[in-house]
Design an enzyme around this catalytic site. Structure first.
Site, PDB file in Angstrom:
ATOM      1  N   HIS A 144      13.223  -7.656 -10.169  1.00  0.00           N
ATOM      2  CA  HIS A 144      12.834  -7.422 -10.676  1.00  0.00           C
ATOM      3  C   HIS A 144      12.232  -6.995 -12.595  1.00  0.00           C
ATOM      4  CE1 HIS A 144      14.663  -4.752  -7.450  1.00  0.00           C
ATOM      5  NE2 HIS A 144      12.636  -4.964  -6.974  1.00  0.00           N
ATOM      6  N   HIS A 153       7.625  -4.366  -7.805  1.00  0.00           N
ATOM      7  CA  HIS A 153       6.268  -4.813  -6.929  1.00  0.00           C
ATOM      8  C   HIS A 153       5.038  -4.440  -8.086  1.00  0.00           C
ATOM      9  CE1 HIS A 153       6.447   0.039  -7.758  1.00  0.00           C
ATOM     10  NE2 HIS A 153       4.889  -0.425  -7.217  1.00  0.00           N
ATOM     11  N   GLY A 202       1.561  -4.186  -2.282  1.00  0.00           N
ATOM     12  CA  GLY A 202       0.449  -3.604  -2.639  1.00  0.00           C
ATOM     13  C   GLY A 202      -0.875  -5.096  -2.621  1.00  0.00           C
ATOM     14  N   MET A 226       3.685  -6.801   3.782  1.00  0.00           N
ATOM     15  CA  MET A 226       3.885  -5.890   4.834  1.00  0.00           C
ATOM     16  C   MET A 226       3.290  -4.752   5.365  1.00  0.00           C
ATOM     17  SD  MET A 226       6.930  -3.047   4.466  1.00  0.00           S
ATOM     18  CE  MET A 226       8.347  -4.056   3.653  1.00  0.00           C
ATOM     19  N   SER A 227       2.884  -4.163   4.495  1.00  0.00           N
ATOM     20  CA  SER A 227       1.522  -3.053   5.207  1.00  0.00           C
ATOM     21  C   SER A 227       0.702  -3.580   5.795  1.00  0.00           C
ATOM     22  CB  SER A 227       1.470  -1.362   4.378  1.00  0.00           C
ATOM     23  OG  SER A 227       2.085  -1.605   4.131  1.00  0.00           O
TER      24      SER A 227
END
Length: 182
Positions: free
Chosen positions: A103, A123, A157, A177-178
């Protein structure tokens, strides 16, 4: 679907799937998505091993285990992904591929110093998975990519519409992922 499938790492979350994870990953493998990080944080190690064992039979899938080095050892899987606090030089030397989540540029340099093969930085963009945290953005990604000599993959995202901007920022690829689990 994403254009350059060689630059995609699928990060699993079986709770997002409308079909069993094994079926979803089989579909993705047939579509050319090969690299998968099995990230199922809510499972015990025993449950995780059972799931990983099922997935090792999917043709064309390059499975990376997450969080459980002993599971990788037991299943003879040579790829591991860990949070940075779990990464050690010994683990990096033991596994063919060892990655870490980072991060900051400083964390990326630490992972590289320990012997990581790659890092995942995020992210980058707003994501449902981290609604409470603001995204770090492309400048952050550029900084991380410029701070290490190992591949940096972006997460958070990532969509087909913004993936090229991530690659333009220096990322070796993207983690999704999503967008792949649904």
């Amino acid at each position: 679907m994403f254009k350059d499938r060689e630059k995609i790492i699928c990060v699993t979350n079986r709770r997002l799937c409308e079909i069993p994870l094994e079926e979803r990953l089989g579909e993705l493998a047939k579509a050319g998505i090969r690299r998968v990080i099995l990230r199922e944080k809510d499972l015990s190690e025993e449950e995780y091993i059972a799931l990983a064992r099922k997935l090792t039979g999917i043709s064309g899938l390059e499975l990376t285990l997450h969080n459980f080095p002993n599971a990788a050892r037991e299943l003879c899987i040579s790829r591991i992904h860990l949070p940075l606090y779990m990464l050690t030089a010994e683990i990096c030397a033991e596994f063919e591929t060892a990655g870490a989540s980072v991060h900051s540029a400083e964390e990326a340099r630490e992972a590289e110093r320990l012997g990581a093969s790659y890092v995942i930085a995020g992210h980058i963009f707003a994501t449902d998975c981290k609604r409470e945290l603001p995204p770090r953005g492309l400048d952050f990604l550029k900084e991380v990519c410029g701070s290490v000599g190992i591949p940096v993959y972006a997460i958070g995202g990532i969509t087909p519409e913004n993936a090229q901007s991530v690659l333009n920022a220096g990322a070796a690829g993207v983690c999704v992922m999503s967008g792949l689990m649904r």
